[in-house]
Design a protein around this motif. Structure first.
Motif, PDB file in Angstrom:
ATOM      1  N   VAL A  24       0.845  -1.200   0.000  1.00  0.00           N
ATOM      2  CA  VAL A  24       0.000   0.000   0.000  1.00  0.00           C
ATOM      3  C   VAL A  24       0.877   1.244   0.000  1.00  0.00           C
ATOM      4  O   VAL A  24       0.615   2.201  -0.737  1.00  0.00           O
ATOM      5  CB  VAL A  24      -0.959  -0.007   1.214  1.00  0.00           C
ATOM      6  N   HIS A  30       2.422   1.711  -3.465  1.00  0.00           N
ATOM      7  CA  HIS A  30       1.416   2.155  -4.422  1.00  0.00           C
ATOM      8  C   HIS A  30       0.966   3.580  -4.130  1.00  0.00           C
ATOM      9  O   HIS A  30       0.713   4.360  -5.052  1.00  0.00           O
ATOM     10  CB  HIS A  30       0.205   1.230  -4.452  1.00  0.00           C
ATOM     11  N   ARG A  31       0.895   3.920  -2.866  1.00  0.00           N
ATOM     12  CA  ARG A  31       0.494   5.274  -2.476  1.00  0.00           C
ATOM     13  C   ARG A  31       1.461   6.308  -3.062  1.00  0.00           C
ATOM     14  O   ARG A  31       1.055   7.364  -3.543  1.00  0.00           O
ATOM     15  CB  ARG A  31       0.462   5.355  -0.950  1.00  0.00           C
ATOM     16  N   LEU A  33       0.709   6.586  -6.788  1.00  0.00           N
ATOM     17  CA  LEU A  33      -0.494   7.370  -7.035  1.00  0.00           C
ATOM     18  C   LEU A  33      -0.214   8.854  -6.812  1.00  0.00           C
ATOM     19  O   LEU A  33      -0.653   9.696  -7.593  1.00  0.00           O
ATOM     20  CB  LEU A  33      -1.645   6.888  -6.149  1.00  0.00           C
ATOM     21  N   ASP A  86      -3.697   4.125 -12.317  1.00  0.00           N
ATOM     22  CA  ASP A  86      -3.193   4.059 -10.943  1.00  0.00           C
ATOM     23  C   ASP A  86      -4.326   4.129  -9.929  1.00  0.00           C
ATOM     24  O   ASP A  86      -4.268   3.489  -8.876  1.00  0.00           O
ATOM     25  CB  ASP A  86      -2.178   5.175 -10.682  1.00  0.00           C
ATOM     26  N   PHE A  87      -5.359   4.905 -10.231  1.00  0.00           N
ATOM     27  CA  PHE A  87      -6.484   4.997  -9.305  1.00  0.00           C
ATOM     28  C   PHE A  87      -7.250   3.673  -9.256  1.00  0.00           C
ATOM     29  O   PHE A  87      -7.668   3.244  -8.179  1.00  0.00           O
ATOM     30  CB  PHE A  87      -7.422   6.150  -9.673  1.00  0.00           C
ATOM     31  N   HIS A 126      -5.425   1.536  -7.004  1.00  0.00           N
ATOM     32  CA  HIS A 126      -5.679   1.981  -5.632  1.00  0.00           C
ATOM     33  C   HIS A 126      -6.991   1.401  -5.114  1.00  0.00           C
ATOM     34  O   HIS A 126      -7.043   0.858  -4.007  1.00  0.00           O
ATOM     35  CB  HIS A 126      -5.718   3.510  -5.582  1.00  0.00           C
ATOM     36  N   THR A 167      -7.125  -1.226  -1.991  1.00  0.00           N
ATOM     37  CA  THR A 167      -7.676  -0.815  -0.693  1.00  0.00           C
ATOM     38  C   THR A 167      -9.023  -1.437  -0.379  1.00  0.00           C
ATOM     39  O   THR A 167      -9.355  -1.623   0.789  1.00  0.00           O
ATOM     40  CB  THR A 167      -7.811   0.720  -0.607  1.00  0.00           C
ATOM     41  N   HIS A 196     -14.568   6.635  -3.721  1.00  0.00           N
ATOM     42  CA  HIS A 196     -13.969   6.022  -4.895  1.00  0.00           C
ATOM     43  C   HIS A 196     -14.899   6.100  -6.106  1.00  0.00           C
ATOM     44  O   HIS A 196     -14.435   6.316  -7.231  1.00  0.00           O
ATOM     45  CB  HIS A 196     -13.602   4.563  -4.621  1.00  0.00           C
ATOM     46  N   ARG A 252      -6.589  11.324  -0.368  1.00  0.00           N
ATOM     47  CA  ARG A 252      -5.335  10.699   0.065  1.00  0.00           C
ATOM     48  C   ARG A 252      -5.023  11.056   1.526  1.00  0.00           C
ATOM     49  O   ARG A 252      -4.600  10.213   2.306  1.00  0.00           O
ATOM     50  CB  ARG A 252      -4.211  11.165  -0.860  1.00  0.00           C
TER      51      ARG A 252
END
Length: 152
Positions: free
Chosen positions: A14, A17-18, A21, A56-57, A60, A64, A92, A133
């Motif tokens: 995470v 990846h965060r 993003l 990328d979203f 995410h 998550t 989201h 975020r």
């Protein structure tokens, strides 16, 4: 012990990846900051950055929201945070729609007559993503006392 190790590895994923993003959002912001007078070239640069952000979203969301993911785990381990986790999941949907609408506006709508309005729309999206975020990082910290900042 293995479950703790698995979740620690997941949190590392995470965190990585965060950061990715965050970089994707920054690339959109950088593209938006370029001179709008470049017209079609400016529009293309923003469209490419938005398309990368969309991918990328999606990653995410999948990371998550998956079973055992941070939002699912936060609801189970910290029930006081369940409503906040649900709110982030609900965000989201709107963020995905906003990203898709921006990508469409930059790629499928040929009129360069109102580039300033396109820029404003995407700039608003960037702000929404930054706030999402921040809320996600706060939730994870409160649930697990782990900073997933993603600064690298």
């Amino acid at each position: 012990m293995a479950a703790d190790d698995d979740f620690s590895a997941y949190l590392k994923q995470v965190r990585v990846h965060r950061a990715e993003l965050r970089d994707a959002v920054r690339r959109v912001e950088d593209a938006l900051a370029a001179p709008i007078a470049r017209g079609g070239a400016w529009r293309t640069r923003v469209a490419v950055a938005l398309s990368e952000l969309a991918r990328d979203f999606e990653d995410h969301v999948n990371l998550t929201e998956r079973p055992g993911g941070i939002y699912d785990s936060a609801r189970r381990t910290a029930p006081r945070l369940a409503a906040r986790a649900e709110h982030l999941v609900a965000e989201h949907v709107g963020l995905r729609e906003s990203i898709d609408a921006c990508v469409t506006a930059y790629t499928d709508e040929p009129d360069d007559g109102d580039l300033a309005a396109l820029r404003e729309r995407a700039t608003t999206l960037v702000g929404e993503l930054v706030r999402h975020r921040q809320r996600g990082g706060d939730l994870v910290y409160e649930a697990y006392a782990v900073d997933i900042g993603g600064q690298g």
